[in-house]
Design a protein around this motif. Structure first.
Motif, PDB file in Angstrom:
ATOM      1  N   ALA A 135     -10.863  14.032  23.726  1.00 45.38           N
ATOM      2  CA  ALA A 135     -10.334  13.644  22.419  1.00 45.38           C
ATOM      3  C   ALA A 135      -9.372  14.698  21.879  1.00 45.38           C
ATOM      4  CB  ALA A 135     -11.486  13.415  21.435  1.00 45.38           C
ATOM      5  N   GLU A 136      -9.703  15.980  22.071  1.00 50.04           N
ATOM      6  CA  GLU A 136      -8.827  17.055  21.590  1.00 50.04           C
ATOM      7  C   GLU A 136      -7.515  17.065  22.364  1.00 50.04           C
ATOM      8  OE1 GLU A 136      -7.997  19.738  18.764  1.00 50.04           O
ATOM      9  OE2 GLU A 136      -9.913  18.691  18.958  1.00 50.04           O
ATOM     10  N   ARG A 139      -5.403  14.163  21.127  1.00 55.69           N
ATOM     11  CA  ARG A 139      -4.868  14.468  19.800  1.00 55.69           C
ATOM     12  C   ARG A 139      -3.675  15.403  19.912  1.00 55.69           C
ATOM     13  NH1 ARG A 139      -4.199  18.306  16.807  1.00 55.69           N
ATOM     14  NH2 ARG A 139      -5.297  19.735  18.207  1.00 55.69           N
ATOM     15  N   LEU A 140      -3.804  16.443  20.731  1.00 58.33           N
ATOM     16  CA  LEU A 140      -2.727  17.401  20.903  1.00 58.33           C
ATOM     17  C   LEU A 140      -1.512  16.747  21.561  1.00 58.33           C
ATOM     18  CD1 LEU A 140      -1.650  20.312  20.806  1.00 58.33           C
ATOM     19  CD2 LEU A 140      -2.779  20.706  23.010  1.00 58.33           C
ATOM     20  N   GLY A 142      -0.592  13.702  21.403  1.00 58.93           N
ATOM     21  CA  GLY A 142       0.082  12.871  20.407  1.00 58.93           C
ATOM     22  C   GLY A 142       0.869  13.686  19.404  1.00 58.93           C
ATOM     23  N   SER A 143       0.312  14.790  18.946  1.00 57.02           N
ATOM     24  CA  SER A 143       1.018  15.616  17.954  1.00 57.02           C
ATOM     25  C   SER A 143       2.263  16.259  18.547  1.00 57.02           C
ATOM     26  CB  SER A 143       0.074  16.689  17.401  1.00 57.02           C
ATOM     27  OG  SER A 143      -0.248  17.651  18.403  1.00 57.02           O
TER      28      SER A 143
END
Length: 385
Positions: A135-136, A139-140, A142-143
């Motif tokens: 998940a991390e 998230r990264l 995507g950012s």
């Protein structure tokens, strides 16, 4: 008097009976409930990095390429941004995920675990830690708006998740070795064994260096002939400096004294009971004296004597000379289930020398003078990952 004696005997018997009964144990304290799992970045302090490496050493899913030292190597040798995530609970690490970003106009934008490494992805003890690190990473990715997130798995990580894509391109070659030289020699197929014996007959010997100078000369000559950009000498220096005795520089020579000639060189990693020859190359002389064949035998022989029991020949692409060379040693190709999660891109990456669009570049590179190729190469190869 008899009544008094009888009462005393009754009291004594009651006491014995009471003593025979087991004491009532105190009520046990309720077991402490485990705390929440958290994900954070690896710290710069040596104690945190030592804990990371201790986890990697013990975790069956982890590889040499999960070690904390890769963060410094990738940042200082190539200038890429890194994120080394760890999942922990109650002060105990349950999983790690080293990531680095490659951002290039020529070769694309990706978040990879881990560039310049053949293995990677999440290494974890628990499913919860694995999911949290996934998940991390997403998230990264995507950012950063990367084209894709890439895990260089040794074993499948998301076999039933259609969102993670794969392709049948890379394989690895691993084989058990023993402490018996004769057994290891006899395990090599006959034609390849003849090449090893040729090198022995021609007087080749192996030497271990504490610097990368001679190795780099052999390596740079070799990759130039293949039309591949060279890594910087700084990169190899950092590998040796960061990993110390777990990174060996071995060169093969012929002759002695002033007649000694450099034949080939290999930089290898050691992890648990494995030896991993990682970068290697030979001078033009190597072809005539079976230098590369002898080099891997010399490394295998020395490693087996030290107690290493797995020889990891590393990653190769199907349809290449390196693939055929390793098969000739009797190693069986094991597919590498790399996984890709598309983020901003719509297609899987295809950055490899087998891609037809790179063939002209390879032919032109082979014609460059070696000194010029050694200057230009590191600026290109840093973005290949």
């Amino acid at each position: 008097m008899s009544a008094i004696i009888e009462q005393a005997m009754q009291r004594a018997q009651a006491g014995v009976a009471a003593a025979a009964e087991p004491a009532t144990p105190p009520l046990a304290e309720p077991a402490a409930q485990p705390g929440p799992l958290s994900v954070r970045l690896l710290g710069a302090e040596s104690a945190d990095r030592a804990r990371w490496d201790a986890f990697v050493q013990a975790c069956p899913e982890a590889t040499f390429f999960h070690r904390a030292g890769w963060q410094r190597v990738i940042e200082e040798a190539f200038g890429h941004r890194t994120w080394f995530f760890l999942a922990e609970r109650d002060g105990h690490i349950e999983g790690v995920l080293p990531l680095a970003q490659i951002k290039s106009r020529l070769f694309g934008h990706a978040l990879i675990a881990l560039p310049f490494c053949v293995y990677g992805g999440v290494a974890a003890h628990t499913g919860e830690a694995r999911a949290a690190l996934d998940a991390e990473a997403l998230r990264l990715a995507g950012s950063l708006n990367v084209g894709h997130l890439e895990y260089r798995n040794y074993t499948p990580a998301h076999p039933d998740d259609a969102a993670w894509l794969g392709k049948d391109l890379y394989v690895t070659f691993r084989k058990e070795i023993s402490g018996d030289d004769e057994a290891n020699m006899n395990a090599i197929p006959r034609k390849q064994r003849a090449m090893v014996r040729k090198g022995i007959k021609l007087g080749l010997t192996g030497e271990v260096d504490q610097d990368v100078e001679r190795f780099f000369t052999a390596y740079a000559n070799s990759v130039h002939r293949l039309g591949t950009p060279v890594f910087s000498k700084k990169y190899f220096r950092l590998l040796k400096e960061e990993f110390g005795d777990d990174c060996e520089v071995r060169v093969i020579v012929q002759g002695e004294g002033s007649d000694k000639r450099l034949v080939a060189g290999v930089l290898s990693f050691f992890f648990r009971d494995e030896v991993l020859p990682y970068y290697g190359g030979g001078m033009p002389l190597a072809r005539d004296v079976a230098g590369n064949d002898f080099m891997y035998w010399n490394l295998m022989q020395a490693s087996a004597a030290k107690g290493y029991r797995i020889f990891d020949f590393g990653r190769s692409k199907r349809g290449t000379g390196a693939f055929d060379f390793k098969k000739n040693w009797g190693f069986v190709a094991q597919p590498l289930p790399y996984e890709y999660r598309l983020v901003a891109s719509h297609d899987l990456p295809d950055v490899n020398p087998l891609n037809p669009k790179y063939q002209l570049f390879i032919k032109l590179w082979q014609k460059l003078p070696l000194p010029l190729a050694n200057v230009l190469g590191p600026h290109i190869v840093k973005d290949l990952g």
